[in-house]
Design a protein around this motif. Structure first.
Motif, PDB file in Angstrom:
ATOM      1  N   ALA A  61       0.723  -1.158   0.077  1.00 21.70           N
ATOM      2  CA  ALA A  61       0.100   0.117  -0.147  1.00 21.70           C
ATOM      3  C   ALA A  61       0.930   1.501   0.094  1.00 21.70           C
ATOM      4  N   LEU A  62       1.813   1.210   0.563  1.00 21.13           N
ATOM      5  CA  LEU A  62       2.831   2.619   0.968  1.00 21.13           C
ATOM      6  C   LEU A  62       3.786   2.616  -0.264  1.00 21.13           C
ATOM      7  N   ARG A  63       3.775   1.772  -1.387  1.00 21.59           N
ATOM      8  CA  ARG A  63       4.435   2.102  -2.810  1.00 21.59           C
ATOM      9  C   ARG A  63       3.586   3.366  -3.410  1.00 21.59           C
ATOM     10  N   LEU A  64       2.185   3.210  -3.099  1.00 14.95           N
ATOM     11  CA  LEU A  64       1.358   4.156  -3.682  1.00 14.95           C
ATOM     12  C   LEU A  64       1.593   5.773  -3.307  1.00 14.95           C
ATOM     13  N   ASN A  65       1.521   6.579  -4.100  1.00 13.77           N
ATOM     14  CA  ASN A  65       1.585   7.877  -3.677  1.00 13.77           C
ATOM     15  C   ASN A  65       0.621   8.354  -2.999  1.00 13.77           C
ATOM     16  N   GLN A  66      -0.384   8.107  -3.445  1.00 12.70           N
ATOM     17  CA  GLN A  66      -1.851   8.483  -2.456  1.00 12.70           C
ATOM     18  C   GLN A  66      -2.183   7.375  -1.514  1.00 12.70           C
ATOM     19  N   GLY A  67      -1.418   6.345  -1.399  1.00 12.58           N
ATOM     20  CA  GLY A  67      -1.707   5.525  -0.122  1.00 12.58           C
ATOM     21  C   GLY A  67      -2.918   4.608  -0.366  1.00 12.58           C
ATOM     22  N   ILE A  68      -3.843   4.427   0.612  1.00 12.12           N
ATOM     23  CA  ILE A  68      -4.761   3.392   0.623  1.00 12.12           C
ATOM     24  C   ILE A  68      -5.798   4.021   1.601  1.00 12.12           C
ATOM     25  N   GLU A  69      -6.984   3.777   1.220  1.00 12.50           N
ATOM     26  CA  GLU A  69      -8.171   3.939   2.233  1.00 12.50           C
ATOM     27  C   GLU A  69      -7.971   3.142   3.382  1.00 12.50           C
ATOM     28  N   ALA A  70      -8.076   3.972   4.456  1.00 17.11           N
ATOM     29  CA  ALA A  70      -7.825   3.403   5.874  1.00 17.11           C
ATOM     30  C   ALA A  70      -8.759   2.099   6.162  1.00 17.11           C
ATOM     31  N   HIS A  71      -9.937   1.889   5.655  1.00 14.33           N
ATOM     32  CA  HIS A  71     -10.819   0.909   5.895  1.00 14.33           C
ATOM     33  C   HIS A  71     -10.327  -0.237   5.360  1.00 14.33           C
ATOM     34  N   LEU A  72      -9.592  -0.221   4.311  1.00 11.12           N
ATOM     35  CA  LEU A  72      -9.260  -1.395   3.552  1.00 11.12           C
ATOM     36  C   LEU A  72      -8.035  -2.220   4.404  1.00 11.12           C
ATOM     37  N   TYR A  73      -7.806  -1.579   5.241  1.00  8.62           N
ATOM     38  CA  TYR A  73      -6.565  -2.306   6.079  1.00  8.62           C
ATOM     39  C   TYR A  73      -7.494  -3.593   6.907  1.00  8.62           C
ATOM     40  N   SER A  74      -8.400  -2.994   7.429  1.00 11.25           N
ATOM     41  CA  SER A  74      -9.102  -4.238   8.025  1.00 11.25           C
ATOM     42  C   SER A  74      -9.876  -5.175   7.393  1.00 11.25           C
ATOM     43  N   GLU A  75     -10.493  -4.651   6.046  1.00  6.07           N
ATOM     44  CA  GLU A  75     -11.124  -5.414   5.105  1.00  6.07           C
ATOM     45  C   GLU A  75     -10.252  -6.353   4.286  1.00  6.07           C
ATOM     46  N   ARG A  76      -8.914  -6.173   4.307  1.00  9.13           N
ATOM     47  CA  ARG A  76      -8.076  -6.969   3.676  1.00  9.13           C
ATOM     48  C   ARG A  76      -7.184  -7.758   4.350  1.00  9.13           C
ATOM     49  N   THR A  77      -6.918  -7.478   5.676  1.00  8.79           N
ATOM     50  CA  THR A  77      -6.173  -8.373   6.573  1.00  8.79           C
ATOM     51  C   THR A  77      -7.090  -9.018   7.648  1.00  8.79           C
ATOM     52  N   GLY A  78      -8.376  -8.580   8.092  1.00  7.87           N
ATOM     53  CA  GLY A  78      -9.123  -9.025   8.759  1.00  7.87           C
ATOM     54  C   GLY A  78      -8.418  -8.544  10.185  1.00  7.87           C
ATOM     55  N   LEU A  79      -7.669  -7.902  10.459  1.00  9.54           N
ATOM     56  CA  LEU A  79      -7.004  -7.141  11.628  1.00  9.54           C
ATOM     57  C   LEU A  79      -7.817  -5.552  11.850  1.00  9.54           C
ATOM     58  N   GLU A  80      -7.845  -5.519  13.125  1.00  9.16           N
ATOM     59  CA  GLU A  80      -8.449  -3.977  13.598  1.00  9.16           C
ATOM     60  C   GLU A  80      -7.139  -3.002  13.254  1.00  9.16           C
TER      61      GLU A  80
END
Length: 399
Positions: free
Chosen positions: A337-356
């Protein structure tokens, strides 16, 4: 070991959702192995057994169907090796077979890597007719002396001609692969390469510095490369030039015109899923029923891969599989995710890892205070400084 993460991380699964699905197809043959290449590529001796290989690819795909979980394919990327060594007929057979088992999105992006040699240029019309709608041309340089140092079999003139022929064949989405920091290259040569690439009006440009990788000829016999000061100057001046001509950087080494970002690579970097088929291909899949994410990889040697289809077992082409541990997931996610200049929407962290997200909040807050992450609660985004010190940033997400 970093102390940035919570000691009581969540168990994956609770918030886990199925991400978009892509497919990677690996074609392992090349006319000649380049001395800098560490990909799974093998010199083609004689006629490539393309019919047998396509048959094996489809068998491989069928063995991976449980990973689809009802999703349609958003993108296909055919890499290598030199995928343009296979005929258009081979790809038509492959795509027809795929459609018997998978749903393609209506706007699916299908990319094929191609080399600028004359033999491949003659096939561009046929490739376009199969449904391939994005071409990634491996130019690397327009200077013949640099191409010779890199072991390439095409000339700068052939590269220019290849782009024209691809346009004539109907490709309106073209990426050029271009390297800098090459043996014998000075800043003026690097900038001339970049200017020539810009004049060809690509929709996307992958522009990156040559790195010397293990298990390559260059690793055992290192060439003389430009000094660090020259490399830094090339990077700075090159980014300015690209921005001036409407090619905006959206990832570490990726630049595109508006709306022409590589959808396939974006799915990688946004921690989406991808199935890998072909000799040496890798995949990353979310198993929603079991609440796990795993990576797998296929038999590397082409001959062994072709023979694997005769084996009587559940996944004959698979060489290995590994479930990602819970404490690995923060780093795995952030490395992409941090390769991207615009990063990533924060909610995708939980949705794509299953972690809080709260598990890594301490790390995020600390990095914001150091101005390595943007102060935005809706996104996880590196600052300009953070992108320059990405390895240091990522250390905060190690368990």
């Amino acid at each position: 070991m970093s102390l940035s993460l919570s000691e009581n991380s969540s168990t994956p699964a609770q918030g886990l959702q199925l991400p978009p699905l892509s497919l990677y197809v690996h074609v392992p043959w090349c006319v000649r192995k380049c001395p800098y290449c560490d990909f799974n590529s093998h010199k083609a001796d004689g006629v490539i057994p393309e019919e047998l290989y396509v048959e094996a690819l489809l068998q491989d795909l069928i063995s991976e169907l449980p990973a689809v979980q009802g999703r349609e394919l958003q993108s296909i990327f055919i890499g290598g090796g030199t995928p343009s060594l296979l005929s258009p007929d081979a790809y038509q057979t492959l795509f027809d077979g795929m459609r018997q088992h998978l749903r393609f999105a209506d706007d699916i992006e299908i990319t094929m890597e191609a080399n600028p040699g004359t033999f491949e240029q003659e096939r561009f019309n046929g490739f376009r007719k199969t449904g391939i709608n994005r071409l990634s041309i491996g130019v690397q340089s327009f200077h013949d002396s640099c191409l010779q140092e890199l072991g390439r079999i095409h000339s700068g003139g052939e590269a220019i001609k290849a782009v024209a022929m691809a346009r004539a064949a109907g490709f309106d989405n073209i990426n050029l692969d271009l390297m800098h920091g090459l043996p014998g290259q000075d800043e003026a040569m690097a900038m001339a390469d970049l200017q020539q690439a810009i004049e060809l009006k690509p929709d996307h440009l992958s522009w990156y510095q040559l790195t010397i990788e293990p298990n390559t000829v260059f690793w055992s016999k290192p060439p003389t490369l430009p000094e660090d000061e020259t490399l830094w100057s090339i990077q700075e001046e090159g980014q300015k030039l690209l921005a001036e001509h409407g090619l905006q950087q959206y990832e570490i080494s990726a630049y595109s015109r508006t709306g022409r970002q590589s959808r396939h690579n974006l799915n990688y970097w946004q921690f989406g899923d991808f199935i890998g088929i072909g000799a040496g291909a890798h995949g990353k899949v979310t198993d929603l029923k079991r609440g796990v994410i795993y990576r797998n990889w296929k038999t590397r040697q082409p001959t062994a891969y072709l023979e694997a289809g005769k084996l009587i077992k559940e996944k004959p082409f698979q060489a290995g599989v590994r479930e990602l541990e819970t404490d690995e997931l923060p780093l795995e996610f952030m490395m992409n995710a941090l390769r991207l200049n615009q990063g990533i929407e924060a909610h995708l962290y939980s949705e794509r890892t299953g972690l809080e997200l709260s598990d890594i909040q301490f790390a995020i807050s600390k990095l914001k205070s150091q101005e390595l992450l943007a102060d935005d609660n809706r996104r996880i985004q590196p600052t300009e400084r953070g992108s320059l010190f990405l390895n240091e940033l990522l250390e905060h997400f190690c368990s």
